[in-house]
Design a protein around this motif. Sequence first.
Motif, mmCIF file in Angstrom:
data_model
loop_
_atom_site.group_PDB
_atom_site.id
_atom_site.type_symbol
_atom_site.label_atom_id
_atom_site.label_comp_id
_atom_site.label_asym_id
_atom_site.label_seq_id
_atom_site.Cartn_x
_atom_site.Cartn_y
_atom_site.Cartn_z
ATOM 1 N N ASP A 77 15.314 11.514 0.080
ATOM 2 C CA ASP A 77 15.660 12.878 -0.300
ATOM 3 C C ASP A 77 15.549 13.766 0.942
ATOM 4 O O ASP A 77 14.451 14.138 1.352
ATOM 5 C CB ASP A 77 14.699 13.355 -1.398
ATOM 6 N N ARG A 79 16.385 16.801 1.255
ATOM 7 C CA ARG A 79 15.897 18.141 0.897
ATOM 8 C C ARG A 79 14.379 18.176 0.926
ATOM 9 O O ARG A 79 13.773 19.067 1.532
ATOM 10 C CB ARG A 79 16.411 18.530 -0.488
ATOM 11 N N GLY A 211 22.883 20.988 -0.192
ATOM 12 C CA GLY A 211 23.769 19.960 -0.722
ATOM 13 C C GLY A 211 25.244 20.257 -0.542
ATOM 14 O O GLY A 211 26.091 19.602 -1.160
ATOM 15 N N ARG A 214 26.930 18.031 2.841
ATOM 16 C CA ARG A 214 25.668 17.597 3.448
ATOM 17 C C ARG A 214 25.874 16.635 4.610
ATOM 18 O O ARG A 214 25.285 16.803 5.680
ATOM 19 C CB ARG A 214 24.770 16.973 2.378
ATOM 20 N N ASP A 398 20.548 14.216 -6.082
ATOM 21 C CA ASP A 398 20.567 14.000 -4.630
ATOM 22 C C ASP A 398 19.686 12.824 -4.254
ATOM 23 O O ASP A 398 20.037 12.014 -3.402
ATOM 24 C CB ASP A 398 20.072 15.254 -3.907
#
Length: 424
Positions: A77, A79, A211, A214, A398
């Motif tokens: 991930d 993020r 996102g 990306r 995601d």
Amino acid sequence: MPTAATPDTTTPGAPSRLAWLDALRGIGALAVVAEHLLPWFLPALRPYWFNLGVYGILVFFLVSGYIIPTSLERHGDVRAFWASRAFRLYPLYLAVIALVLAASWWVPVREGVPRDGSAVAAHATMLLDVVSVGGVADTMWTLSYEMVFYLLVTALFLMRAHERSGLVSVLFAGASVVVGLVVSGAVLRGGWPAYVSCAVFAAGLACVVGGWFRRTAACVLGLMALALLLLSSRVPWLGAAVVAVMFAGTAIHRWERGRGGLWPVAVTAALVAVAPLWAIESGWWWVEADVWLTTIALAAATFAGAMALRGRRLPAVLTWLGLISYSLYLVHHPLLKYFVEVSGDLRWAPLPYQLAMAGLALALILAVSALSYRYVERPMQALGRRLSRRAAPGARADRRQAGRDARVGFQGAGSQGDGPGHTR
């Protein structure tokens, strides 16, 4: 060094298998502190057959390279990865900047920091050294290469090329040799690289975290980091060598997990060892052949020795120093400057007095580092984890996609990383 800073490995009740990384960070932090303390307090004890500071940051960079990419792959991930980086790095970094600026009436900000907006832009991204801007604290230059590494690792991960770290380390090591032969400093000069990189950094990370396009955004950030590293760094060959060392740390981790060989690490070490020997931009005492080679050999031996002892109980003081190492790394240099302003020049003082003042300064540095970890680092890391959990429902898709990307990555190796860690 080293800086640097990777996710936390040392928390209450942390598994003992990570203690060797903590010990390495503790050793690296002490080496950097000693490099800056000895010339001011005990110049007669400073070694010149190797460089303590370079040794320390090489250890830091090996640890960062060993653990950062596998942490990203394990969670899948980007993020969450960048959220953890922001809450891990920026709070203390900004606090130290505020401290130095607040005390500038007493101890002026170093001359290497431009007195214009380019300094603000460069500090905002941490890409200081790769846009040839001095940090308000001397040790902040290494954070530039940590950030370059994060940007490159993110791009490689999203392009499913993250398992090629051995090849990448060799390419950067080779680049350090070539760049050293043909480049004599930054090609891109002036304040504009700081401004442009700040704008691209902000927009690109917003896309990566949000996102939006990306993969494209990550590639743009990776290419920008590569261009800055080779074209606008203060010492381009050194920047390439540092990144090579970090990817060599990743290659060591993959070898340990049976997903690669050690030959890229050996080739990287050989190329990095010869990089400054014919470089146009050279001449410093710490890159003379005997000093440079000894420093690299000691850093490699330290990392290998700690790795060999990773299943054993290590001295608690080293693991504690590893816990506070990021604070120790960032706060010690400003504190040493302030201490010397009060104590006066100690270089020609009697040895007993030098020893007493050095012990007092070290005690002060350790106390402030422990407090900054307790009241700045740890609370902000906890806040970052809470915010990441709140954002988790929106990030599930995601994470699933990133996890699938990692599992079908280069040669099908995927996301088999073995836990988080932090560099300093």
